[in-house]
Motif scaffolding. Structure first.
Motif, mmCIF file in Angstrom:
data_model
loop_
_atom_site.group_PDB
_atom_site.id
_atom_site.type_symbol
_atom_site.label_atom_id
_atom_site.label_comp_id
_atom_site.label_asym_id
_atom_site.label_seq_id
_atom_site.Cartn_x
_atom_site.Cartn_y
_atom_site.Cartn_z
ATOM 1 N N TRP A 111 0.785 -1.237 0.000
ATOM 2 C CA TRP A 111 0.000 0.000 0.000
ATOM 3 C C TRP A 111 0.815 1.285 0.000
ATOM 4 O O TRP A 111 0.251 2.362 -0.189
ATOM 5 C CB TRP A 111 -0.964 0.006 1.191
ATOM 6 C CG TRP A 111 -1.905 -1.156 1.154
ATOM 7 C CD1 TRP A 111 -1.946 -2.220 1.996
ATOM 8 C CD2 TRP A 111 -2.938 -1.395 0.175
ATOM 9 N NE1 TRP A 111 -2.926 -3.108 1.624
ATOM 10 C CE2 TRP A 111 -3.554 -2.623 0.501
ATOM 11 C CE3 TRP A 111 -3.397 -0.686 -0.937
ATOM 12 C CZ2 TRP A 111 -4.602 -3.162 -0.240
ATOM 13 C CZ3 TRP A 111 -4.432 -1.226 -1.681
ATOM 14 C CH2 TRP A 111 -5.021 -2.440 -1.334
ATOM 15 N N HIS A 112 2.121 1.216 0.178
ATOM 16 C CA HIS A 112 2.919 2.443 0.272
ATOM 17 C C HIS A 112 3.131 3.098 -1.093
ATOM 18 O O HIS A 112 3.002 4.315 -1.235
ATOM 19 C CB HIS A 112 4.266 2.142 0.929
ATOM 20 C CG HIS A 112 5.147 3.344 1.102
ATOM 21 N ND1 HIS A 112 4.924 4.295 2.071
ATOM 22 C CD2 HIS A 112 6.247 3.760 0.419
ATOM 23 C CE1 HIS A 112 5.842 5.234 1.999
ATOM 24 N NE2 HIS A 112 6.662 4.931 0.999
ATOM 25 N N ASP A 114 2.291 4.045 -4.929
ATOM 26 C CA ASP A 114 1.041 4.297 -5.644
ATOM 27 C C ASP A 114 0.721 3.202 -6.664
ATOM 28 O O ASP A 114 -0.403 2.690 -6.701
ATOM 29 C CB ASP A 114 1.102 5.649 -6.364
ATOM 30 C CG ASP A 114 1.070 6.833 -5.408
ATOM 31 O OD1 ASP A 114 0.726 6.629 -4.225
ATOM 32 O OD2 ASP A 114 1.410 7.953 -5.837
ATOM 33 N N ALA A 117 -0.153 -0.137 -4.997
ATOM 34 C CA ALA A 117 -1.439 -0.015 -4.299
ATOM 35 C C ALA A 117 -2.595 -0.065 -5.285
ATOM 36 O O ALA A 117 -3.630 -0.703 -5.033
ATOM 37 C CB ALA A 117 -1.476 1.277 -3.498
ATOM 38 N N HIS A 145 -8.956 0.635 -1.953
ATOM 39 C CA HIS A 145 -7.643 1.289 -1.957
ATOM 40 C C HIS A 145 -7.576 2.370 -0.890
ATOM 41 O O HIS A 145 -6.647 2.425 -0.076
ATOM 42 C CB HIS A 145 -7.399 1.873 -3.352
ATOM 43 C CG HIS A 145 -6.243 2.808 -3.459
ATOM 44 N ND1 HIS A 145 -6.320 4.135 -3.066
ATOM 45 C CD2 HIS A 145 -4.986 2.625 -3.928
ATOM 46 C CE1 HIS A 145 -5.154 4.717 -3.287
ATOM 47 N NE2 HIS A 145 -4.328 3.823 -3.807
ATOM 48 N N ASP A 146 -8.589 3.233 -0.861
ATOM 49 C CA ASP A 146 -8.594 4.350 0.089
ATOM 50 C C ASP A 146 -8.724 3.843 1.525
ATOM 51 O O ASP A 146 -8.092 4.374 2.445
ATOM 52 C CB ASP A 146 -9.736 5.315 -0.240
ATOM 53 C CG ASP A 146 -9.536 6.016 -1.582
ATOM 54 O OD1 ASP A 146 -8.418 5.950 -2.131
ATOM 55 O OD2 ASP A 146 -10.511 6.621 -2.078
ATOM 56 N N ARG A 149 -5.294 2.190 2.600
ATOM 57 C CA ARG A 149 -4.266 3.212 2.814
ATOM 58 C C ARG A 149 -4.555 4.020 4.082
ATOM 59 O O ARG A 149 -3.631 4.459 4.768
ATOM 60 C CB ARG A 149 -4.164 4.124 1.599
ATOM 61 C CG ARG A 149 -3.331 3.512 0.473
ATOM 62 C CD ARG A 149 -2.918 4.523 -0.553
ATOM 63 N NE ARG A 149 -1.581 4.219 -1.051
ATOM 64 C CZ ARG A 149 -0.959 4.939 -1.977
ATOM 65 N NH1 ARG A 149 -1.540 6.018 -2.481
ATOM 66 N NH2 ARG A 149 0.252 4.610 -2.379
ATOM 67 N N MET A 152 -2.964 2.356 7.275
ATOM 68 C CA MET A 152 -1.532 2.083 7.336
ATOM 69 C C MET A 152 -0.920 2.517 8.667
ATOM 70 O O MET A 152 -0.106 1.808 9.256
ATOM 71 C CB MET A 152 -0.818 2.747 6.157
ATOM 72 C CG MET A 152 -1.172 2.134 4.818
ATOM 73 S SD MET A 152 -0.219 2.804 3.456
ATOM 74 C CE MET A 152 1.396 2.073 3.756
#
Length: 330
Positions: A111-112, A114, A117, A145-146, A149, A152
């Motif tokens: 996820w870090h 772009d 992810a 995705h949102d 993230r 995290m």
């Protein structure tokens, strides 16, 4: 007698349990956690995958580590726990390290960045909701995705912690790369629970584009080893603990320098009711919020150490002290 496992291909713990079932040659049906199958496990709490349905009663169980031990109790053939008490303890410690520390590597590398992810969010939606296509698929992928993230920081995958996490991945590859392959596992020529725990996290790291690229550049043998462990039903090996002693010691050094300091700080923060804790790991700062489950893991490791037969514990004290683990266990 057929087991049913509900899970997802982008889930390290689902892949871990499925690989164990495959290796043990236990009849099972893989059920992806889709909208069509979710009602079958709606009553299960906590809502985790994988979910294993027992064949006789239809009972549903969760949590990959207890499930692995349950299968060990139910089936004597093709055991994944080394027979000696000392080796069994090391096996559990390394599996716990994989489940609770290496998963941070998996989450960070997924996820870090772009591009990775974005790729991962589309893969996860395709696996979990295969009926979604076009704009509906894209909207669901963006939502997932949102959400991921946004989580995290909660699990410690922050920019501030990235140097610790990325150095840990590089170290893991450097340890495993020269050793694994063919029938080289951590306790001989057959896989153990510890191998499957590490496999679970690597099953994602060697698929997601960014960590896959790093693995192929640094330790390509690791990806091949993961592919073999995905279905090791054809592997017939032996317990030969002397074979993997050096690689186990190197992994235990990671446990002593990274995982156990993290567990101790987490447990102390839980006891004090703190909302965040920080700890020095290899000279670098690491901070996150505490988790009760990982405090339970620490207590369980200490209990297992205390309950070891005196002879087994004495036999391990040298390597545990050398790798920095011993002080955290007592």
């Amino acid at each position: 007698m057929t087991y049913r496992i509900y899970g997802g291909n982008p889930s390290p713990y689902s892949r871990k349990l499925r690989a164990i079932l495959r290796y043990r040659r236990l009849p099972h049906v893989w059920k992806a956690g889709t909208p069509e199958t979710l009602p079958e496990i709606a009553q299960v709490k906590p809502k985790l995958i994988p979910v294993l349905q027992l064949p006789e009663s239809g009972e549903l169980r969760v949590d990959s580590t207890p499930l692995a031990y349950l299968l060990e109790q139910r089936h004597a053939e093709r055991s994944i726990i080394p027979p000696g008490a000392a080796e069994a303890f090391l096996c559990h410690l390394l599996e716990d390290f994989a489940d609770e520390w290496l998963t941070k590597l998996m989450f960070h590398y997924r996820w870090h960045e772009d591009a990775t992810a974005l790729w991962a969010s589309h893969w996860i939606v395709s696996d979990a909701i295969p009926s979604a296509t076009g704009k509906v698929h894209d909207q669901m992928a963006k939502m997932f995705h949102d959400r991921q993230r946004g989580r995290m920081g909660m699990v410690g995958c922050t920019p501030e912690n990235a140097p610790v996490i990325e150095a840990s991945y590089a170290r893991l590859l450097d340890i495993l790369g020269p050793y694994v392959g063919g029938q080289h596992y951590l306790f001989g020529s057959r896989p153990s629970l510890a191998d499957f725990g590490i496999y679970g996290q690597l099953s994602q790291l060697v698929i997601d584009p960014w960590p896959q690229r790093l693995c192929r550049e640094r330790a390509p043998a690791v990806e091949a080893w993961v592919i073999t462990l995905d279905d090791a039903s054809g592997v017939d090996g032996e317990w030969k603990p002397e074979r993997g002693a050096a690689v186990r010691e190197a992994l235990l050094e990671m446990v002593g320098a990274e995982y156990l300091p993290f567990l101790l700080a987490n447990a102390q923060a839980m006891e004090k009711g703190e909302k965040e804790f920080s700890v020095r790991i290899r000279g670098r700062g690491y901070a996150q919020q505490p988790f009760a489950y990982q405090a339970k893991c620490f207590a369980d490791i200490r209990r297992r150490w205390a309950e070891l037969p005196a002879e087994a514990r004495a036999g391990l004290e040298g390597v545990m002290e050398k790798t920095g683990c011993l002080g955290y266990l007592q």
